[in-house]
Design a protein around this motif. Sequence first.
Motif, short mmCIF file in Angstrom:
data_model
loop_
_atom_site.label_atom_id
_atom_site.label_comp_id
_atom_site.label_asym_id
_atom_site.label_seq_id
_atom_site.Cartn_x
_atom_site.Cartn_y
_atom_site.Cartn_z
N GLY A 128 -17.28 -13.44 3.69
CA GLY A 128 -17.06 -13.04 5.09
C GLY A 128 -15.92 -12.04 5.24
O GLY A 128 -16.00 -11.10 6.02
N MET A 129 -14.87 -12.24 4.45
CA MET A 129 -13.72 -11.33 4.54
C MET A 129 -14.09 -9.90 4.17
O MET A 129 -13.72 -8.96 4.84
N VAL A 130 -14.82 -9.75 3.07
CA VAL A 130 -15.09 -8.38 2.63
C VAL A 130 -16.31 -7.74 3.30
O VAL A 130 -16.40 -6.52 3.39
N VAL A 131 -17.21 -8.57 3.80
CA VAL A 131 -18.47 -7.99 4.28
C VAL A 131 -18.57 -7.91 5.80
O VAL A 131 -19.13 -6.96 6.35
N PHE A 132 -18.05 -8.92 6.51
CA PHE A 132 -18.38 -9.05 7.93
C PHE A 132 -18.10 -7.81 8.78
O PHE A 132 -18.99 -7.25 9.39
N GLU A 133 -16.85 -7.39 8.78
CA GLU A 133 -16.48 -6.33 9.73
C GLU A 133 -17.24 -5.03 9.46
O GLU A 133 -17.87 -4.48 10.38
N GLN A 171 -9.99 -1.27 -1.86
CA GLN A 171 -8.75 -1.63 -1.18
C GLN A 171 -8.93 -2.95 -0.42
O GLN A 171 -8.09 -3.84 -0.48
N GLN A 172 -10.06 -3.05 0.27
CA GLN A 172 -10.39 -4.24 1.06
C GLN A 172 -10.44 -5.48 0.15
O GLN A 172 -9.90 -6.53 0.48
N VAL A 173 -11.06 -5.33 -1.00
CA VAL A 173 -11.21 -6.44 -1.94
C VAL A 173 -9.84 -6.87 -2.47
O VAL A 173 -9.53 -8.06 -2.57
N ARG A 174 -8.99 -5.90 -2.80
CA ARG A 174 -7.66 -6.24 -3.30
C ARG A 174 -6.86 -7.04 -2.28
O ARG A 174 -6.25 -8.06 -2.59
N PRO A 197 -20.16 4.61 9.86
CA PRO A 197 -20.41 4.81 8.43
C PRO A 197 -19.88 3.64 7.61
O PRO A 197 -18.85 3.05 7.95
N LEU A 198 -20.58 3.34 6.54
CA LEU A 198 -20.14 2.25 5.66
C LEU A 198 -18.91 2.69 4.88
O LEU A 198 -18.70 3.88 4.67
N PRO A 199 -18.08 1.72 4.46
CA PRO A 199 -16.87 2.09 3.74
C PRO A 199 -17.18 2.77 2.40
O PRO A 199 -18.19 2.48 1.78
N SER A 200 -16.28 3.64 1.99
CA SER A 200 -16.42 4.30 0.69
C SER A 200 -16.08 3.31 -0.42
O SER A 200 -15.50 2.24 -0.17
N ARG A 201 -16.43 3.66 -1.63
CA ARG A 201 -16.06 2.88 -2.81
C ARG A 201 -14.57 2.54 -2.80
O ARG A 201 -14.16 1.40 -3.04
N ARG A 202 -13.76 3.55 -2.52
CA ARG A 202 -12.31 3.37 -2.53
C ARG A 202 -11.86 2.40 -1.42
O ARG A 202 -10.99 1.55 -1.64
N GLN A 203 -12.47 2.53 -0.25
CA GLN A 203 -12.11 1.61 0.84
C GLN A 203 -12.53 0.18 0.51
O GLN A 203 -11.80 -0.77 0.81
N ILE A 204 -13.69 0.04 -0.11
CA ILE A 204 -14.13 -1.31 -0.51
C ILE A 204 -13.13 -1.91 -1.50
O ILE A 204 -12.74 -3.07 -1.38
#
Lengths: 231, 231
Positions: free
Chosen positions: A177-182, A202-205, A193-200
């Motif tokens: 839920g944390m990484v996918v919901f918003e 950062q979000q995961v970290r 637009p969906l987040p870029s690889r880099r944004q993903i």
Amino acid sequence: MGMSAADNRKRAYRGRPRLRSDEETRSIVLEAARRELQTTGFNATGMEVVARRAGISTKTLYRLFPSKAELLRDLVSEHFDQFAIEFNLRRSGLVETEVGLNQMLSFYAGFALHPDLVSLQRVILQDKSNFPELAASFYAAGIIRMAGDLSKWLRDQVACGFIHVDDCEQAASFLIGMVVFEPQFAALYEGKPLPSRRQIEQQVRSCIALFLDGCRASAPTGALSRPVERN
Amino acid sequence: MGMSAADNRKRAYRGRPRLRSDEETRSIVLEAARRELQTTGFNATGMEVVARRAGISTKTLYRLFPSKAELLRDLVSEHFDQFAIEFNLRRSGLVETEVGLNQMLSFYAGFALHPDLVSLQRVILQDKSNFPELAASFYAAGIIRMAGDLSKWLRDQVACGFIHVDDCEQAASFLIGMVVFEPQFAALYEGKPLPSRRQIEQQVRSCIALFLDGCRASAPTGALSRPVERN
């Protein structure tokens, strides 16, 4: 491929022997359906357009995929099977908790926030009344399978004494839920637009840091916060 | 009310003076639409059924709500306005971090996981191509507003030294994703029943514990985990 849609249709009408195996044609159709999903969202006239894109007759299309629901089901399972294979390749290995979590969540988020998958979700939700079982299998293959794998891995980490978690299934669904919901919500509702690889990444970290260490300051916690100002 | 739909329609046709104010009729219509949402999901013939349920003519219905999109928009904003009022009542007050987070997240989850709201989402996603701006406003009013209020409150907690968070907006969307994603997804895709009040409370408590304290065991963290067995 190399042949125009018209050539192909002519061939079909004249009853010439097929030059391609059904298996090859199926992948061409699935690729055409994927492109159709991204452009129009696969609306009511979608099956004809998919046939045209794939350069085959609608008759051949319906022979291979008797209904739009079956075409969508195959698209979904192709996605998820590919995901499961790659995910299994990655989840083995001797890694630290952070590293393992990072690998799994990055891979899952990259999958769940991929434009193809979000387009599929859009179509499934739009046509849900027509294919309820497709939506259910999307849920089972997508969330349940991933949450299952992740919670198994978390239980392993608990057993090794690296983390303290009472309910690993709940913890897995929190992580997802944390990484996918918003971002998924923003894409589905607002067309963001969906987040870029880099944004993903950062979000995961940030997600993992919070999951492992929380954000409570070391100061004693009995203190009262000052009232929040209303604006 | 006390009058049958037929009586009401007769009155409308005969041009008798209206006995109810438009405001009253609007609330009756919204209530009828809400019931219609829960039973059929407000499909194509929905406007006629809503008129019948509300005991008014479709002419009156269309005078008050010129289109289904406008009726849905009013339903959405009614929900969110009510939410904002109650949320603001609750977010003031001199409370501990845990208590404040608990109040806000429980209230928000109870709202986002309410059957009425999930039914509305279903209709909005189904008809998104017809009313894209409705989906966008649902997103803006639902997530953006809530995440905004929550992140403002988190910044306050950071300013007081109670928590350490670099990006309060991200933290707010993490919290929302933790409590809302899995149950909402399960309801939208699989038709699973929404969690009970008690389940929501349990979910919120675990979410807050993880958010504040994480789950890392106190042992040193450089250690390697044993390889995960494949099943």
